[in-house]
Write a protein that holds these residues in place. Structure first.
Motif, PDB file in Angstrom:
ATOM      1  N   GLY A  40       0.843  -1.192   0.000  1.00 53.97           N
ATOM      2  CA  GLY A  40       0.000   0.000   0.000  1.00 53.97           C
ATOM      3  C   GLY A  40       0.877   1.240   0.000  1.00 53.97           C
ATOM      4  O   GLY A  40       1.789   1.370   0.829  1.00 53.97           O
ATOM      5  N   SER A  42       1.331   5.470   0.031  1.00 47.12           N
ATOM      6  CA  SER A  42       0.704   6.741   0.407  1.00 47.12           C
ATOM      7  C   SER A  42       1.276   7.870  -0.445  1.00 47.12           C
ATOM      8  O   SER A  42       2.340   7.722  -1.048  1.00 47.12           O
ATOM      9  N   PHE A  87      -4.043  -0.824  -2.608  1.00 47.45           N
ATOM     10  CA  PHE A  87      -4.325   0.475  -1.988  1.00 47.45           C
ATOM     11  C   PHE A  87      -5.186   0.349  -0.739  1.00 47.45           C
ATOM     12  O   PHE A  87      -5.135   1.197   0.139  1.00 47.45           O
ATOM     13  N   THR A  88      -5.940  -0.730  -0.608  1.00 47.76           N
ATOM     14  CA  THR A  88      -6.835  -0.880   0.544  1.00 47.76           C
ATOM     15  C   THR A  88      -6.085  -1.036   1.863  1.00 47.76           C
ATOM     16  O   THR A  88      -6.684  -0.902   2.929  1.00 47.76           O
ATOM     17  N   ALA A  91      -6.601   1.938   4.100  1.00 46.01           N
ATOM     18  CA  ALA A  91      -7.996   2.274   4.414  1.00 46.01           C
ATOM     19  C   ALA A  91      -8.089   2.913   5.797  1.00 46.01           C
ATOM     20  O   ALA A  91      -7.436   2.479   6.746  1.00 46.01           O
ATOM     21  N   ASP A  92      -8.906   3.936   5.891  1.00 39.67           N
ATOM     22  CA  ASP A  92      -9.215   4.573   7.169  1.00 39.67           C
ATOM     23  C   ASP A  92     -10.630   4.134   7.543  1.00 39.67           C
ATOM     24  O   ASP A  92     -11.586   4.444   6.839  1.00 39.67           O
ATOM     25  N   THR A  93     -10.740   3.400   8.636  1.00 36.89           N
ATOM     26  CA  THR A  93     -12.032   2.840   9.043  1.00 36.89           C
ATOM     27  C   THR A  93     -12.549   3.443  10.344  1.00 36.89           C
ATOM     28  O   THR A  93     -13.450   2.896  10.965  1.00 36.89           O
ATOM     29  N   SER A 100     -12.491   4.791   4.027  1.00 31.84           N
ATOM     30  CA  SER A 100     -12.020   5.902   3.201  1.00 31.84           C
ATOM     31  C   SER A 100     -10.615   5.549   2.727  1.00 31.84           C
ATOM     32  O   SER A 100      -9.806   5.013   3.483  1.00 31.84           O
ATOM     33  N   TYR A 101     -10.337   5.869   1.474  1.00 35.26           N
ATOM     34  CA  TYR A 101      -9.022   5.564   0.901  1.00 35.26           C
ATOM     35  C   TYR A 101      -8.237   6.833   0.598  1.00 35.26           C
ATOM     36  O   TYR A 101      -7.313   6.818  -0.207  1.00 35.26           O
ATOM     37  N   ALA A 104      -4.428   6.718   0.603  1.00 29.23           N
ATOM     38  CA  ALA A 104      -3.731   5.959  -0.442  1.00 29.23           C
ATOM     39  C   ALA A 104      -3.350   6.898  -1.585  1.00 29.23           C
ATOM     40  O   ALA A 104      -4.091   7.823  -1.923  1.00 29.23           O
TER      41      ALA A 104
END
Length: 158
Positions: A40, A42, A87-88, A91-93, A100-101, A104
């Motif tokens: 992943g 950023s 990209f996952t 992830a913002d959970t 939300s990505y 990424a």
């Protein structure tokens, strides 16, 4: 440091007996023994992040020695890596149930950065590193060995 939490390169390393990626019913890449590395990226990553993670991945002592102790690295064993951009992993959970990505990297930045990551792995390993197909809907198959799964992020190397 000025880096928002979670805004650094992340990888999942899985020790595998074998792994493969299929796209549209066609085999895109496969390996035997080694590591499946999910990557992943950023938007704030740099070559320093790549160098740190490539060093950690290739030198992780997660393969058994003659006594059955995890004491050998991928470099020691000469095994392969299958690298897959994912990209996952960024992830913002924290809010709600839909990830939300935003943390990424966008594809136009992530693809060349992923290619650089793979090229750096190849330079260290001295051989080709098979990959998934960037941006495709991939079917990733693996036989996890152990299971051994390690989470790494480049923030640890700062």
């Amino acid at each position: 440091m000025g880096i928002p939490g979670g805004w650094k390169m992340k990888v999942v390393v899985q020790r595998v007996q074998e792994a493969s990626v299929t796209v549209d019913g066609e085999l895109a890449a496969s390996i035997g023994r080694g590591m499946l590395v999910l990557v992943g990226i950023s938007p704030v990553d740099t070559q320093k992040d790549i160098d740190y993670l490539v060093r950690k991945i290739t030198q992780l002592r997660i393969f058994d020695d003659q006594q059955g102790i995890m004491n050998l690295s991928l470099l020691d064993k000469g095994f392969d890596i299958l690298a897959v951009s994912q990209f996952t992993l960024l992830a913002d959970t924290r809010k709600g149930n839909r990830p939300s990505y935003i943390k990424a990297a966008r594809p136009e930045m992530a693809l060349p950065f992923f290619d650089c990551f793979v090229q750096t792995l190849e330079k260290v390993l001295g051989k080709t590193v098979p990959t998934g197909v960037f941006g495709a809907n991939m079917k990733v198959a693996l036989i996890n060995d152990g299971p051994v799964t390690i989470l790494l992020d480049s923030f640890d190397g700062q």
